[in-house]
Every structure is written in structure tokens, then in C-alpha cells.
Design a protein around this motif. Sequence first.
Motif, PDB file in Angstrom:
ATOM      1  N   GLY A   1       0.770  -1.233   0.000  1.00 32.35           N
ATOM      2  CA  GLY A   1       0.000   0.000   0.000  1.00 32.35           C
ATOM      3  C   GLY A   1       0.801   1.282   0.000  1.00 32.35           C
ATOM      4  N   ALA A   2       2.023   1.245  -0.513  1.00 33.66           N
ATOM      5  CA  ALA A   2       2.855   2.452  -0.539  1.00 33.66           C
ATOM      6  C   ALA A   2       3.332   2.746  -1.956  1.00 33.66           C
ATOM      7  N   ASN A   3       3.465   4.020  -2.261  1.00 33.39           N
ATOM      8  CA  ASN A   3       4.074   4.456  -3.505  1.00 33.39           C
ATOM      9  C   ASN A   3       5.586   4.248  -3.392  1.00 33.39           C
ATOM     10  N   TYR A   4       6.255   4.021  -4.516  1.00 39.59           N
ATOM     11  CA  TYR A   4       7.708   3.838  -4.518  1.00 39.59           C
ATOM     12  C   TYR A   4       8.347   4.982  -5.283  1.00 39.59           C
ATOM     13  N   LEU A   5       9.069   5.845  -4.576  1.00 46.39           N
ATOM     14  CA  LEU A   5       9.771   6.960  -5.179  1.00 46.39           C
ATOM     15  C   LEU A   5      11.235   6.564  -5.309  1.00 46.39           C
ATOM     16  N   LEU A   6      11.756   6.583  -6.519  1.00 47.59           N
ATOM     17  CA  LEU A   6      13.126   6.151  -6.765  1.00 47.59           C
ATOM     18  C   LEU A   6      13.986   7.352  -7.138  1.00 47.59           C
ATOM     19  N   ASP A   7      14.944   7.684  -6.283  1.00 48.86           N
ATOM     20  CA  ASP A   7      15.826   8.828  -6.472  1.00 48.86           C
ATOM     21  C   ASP A   7      16.975   8.467  -7.415  1.00 48.86           C
ATOM     22  N   VAL A   8      17.202   9.341  -8.386  1.00 43.76           N
ATOM     23  CA  VAL A   8      18.362   9.229  -9.269  1.00 43.76           C
ATOM     24  C   VAL A   8      19.016  10.604  -9.273  1.00 43.76           C
ATOM     25  N   GLY A   9      20.161  10.708  -8.622  1.00 41.07           N
ATOM     26  CA  GLY A   9      20.831  12.001  -8.516  1.00 41.07           C
ATOM     27  C   GLY A   9      21.485  12.413  -9.822  1.00 41.07           C
ATOM     28  N   PRO A  10      21.250  13.643 -10.261  1.00 41.02           N
ATOM     29  CA  PRO A  10      21.893  14.118 -11.491  1.00 41.02           C
ATOM     30  C   PRO A  10      23.369  14.428 -11.270  1.00 41.02           C
ATOM     31  N   THR A  11      24.131  14.394 -12.347  1.00 42.05           N
ATOM     32  CA  THR A  11      25.547  14.761 -12.306  1.00 42.05           C
ATOM     33  C   THR A  11      25.658  16.259 -12.001  1.00 42.05           C
ATOM     34  N   PRO A  12      26.862  16.759 -11.710  1.00 44.20           N
ATOM     35  CA  PRO A  12      27.017  18.208 -11.486  1.00 44.20           C
ATOM     36  C   PRO A  12      26.572  19.048 -12.694  1.00 44.20           C
ATOM     37  N   GLU A  13      26.531  18.420 -13.868  1.00 45.96           N
ATOM     38  CA  GLU A  13      26.074  19.125 -15.076  1.00 45.96           C
ATOM     39  C   GLU A  13      24.550  19.070 -15.231  1.00 45.96           C
ATOM     40  N   GLY A  14      23.884  18.407 -14.298  1.00 40.76           N
ATOM     41  CA  GLY A  14      22.426  18.328 -14.353  1.00 40.76           C
ATOM     42  C   GLY A  14      21.896  17.207 -15.226  1.00 40.76           C
TER      43      GLY A  14
END
Length: 140
Positions: free
Chosen positions: A103-116
Motif C-alpha cells: 500500500g505504498a508508492n515507490y519513489l526512486l531517487d536518481v541524482g543528477p551529475t554536477p552538469e544536471g
Amino acid sequence: EVQPNCLIIMNNGIPDKQGIVFDHTWPSDVVTIERDPPRINGFQKSLRTTRGWDPIHEYCGKHYYLPAEVCDTMGMEWFYEADDEPRSTQELAGMYNLCRSRGANYLLDVGPTPEGLIHDRFRDGLLRLREVLEKNDWAA
């Protein structure tokens, strides 16, 4: 007032799964849980649910609907690190499926490089994950 239909999310970040701490995370429209899916019966407050997250919570004598969102990372780090590698597609798909089943949403973080930008290895990992989710009809 400016955007009445927006959601407010205070980072509850419940790593120990003990529950919501209202004194510093209220008001909120979503409860955030870091890295792990809700435990089976971990937040059960009544017979409404038999496993996973119970979205009904009482605060100051009123009942509120507070869905859960599990915040997790594609690799091991929340922000871009040059040596961070994506976790396996099977692990990420399994986490997605566990969160969904509890019963939970899954938020998956993907960090951008310093260039975005999203690094190629993370982009490729996301594409593989999408393929597995679609193949197993898990994609919402």
C-alpha cells in the motif's frame, strides 16, 4: 492559498517504522518512509488492513487519510557520486512490488551529475527496470 491542489510532504523519514511523529511533520498529505517498504502489520492500527500501511491516522481527535511513499535510491547514495552504481534490476523491481503490495508508492531517487544530467548507467538501469515492470504487468 496559491495552489490549493498541491500536496504537502514533510519528510517523516520513518527509518525505524515506529510511526508518524506529528509534532514536527504536521501538516502533511503523504507520509515518507526511507528505503524500506512498510512492514507487514507494522503500522496496522485497526482491522481495516491486514498487511502493510494503514493510511488512516488519528491526530488531535480527527482521522486523516495519509498514504505512504517509500523514498529509495537507484544506487546507494541520495546524490550523484561518480563511483555509485545502480542496484540490480531484480532488487529494484522487487522493492517496487513490495511497496505496491503493502500500500505504498515507490519513489526512486536518481541524482543528477554536477552538469544536471542523468548518467548513462542510471538511465540504462531505469530502462531495464521499466522493461521488467511492463513485462510482469507491475507498472501502474
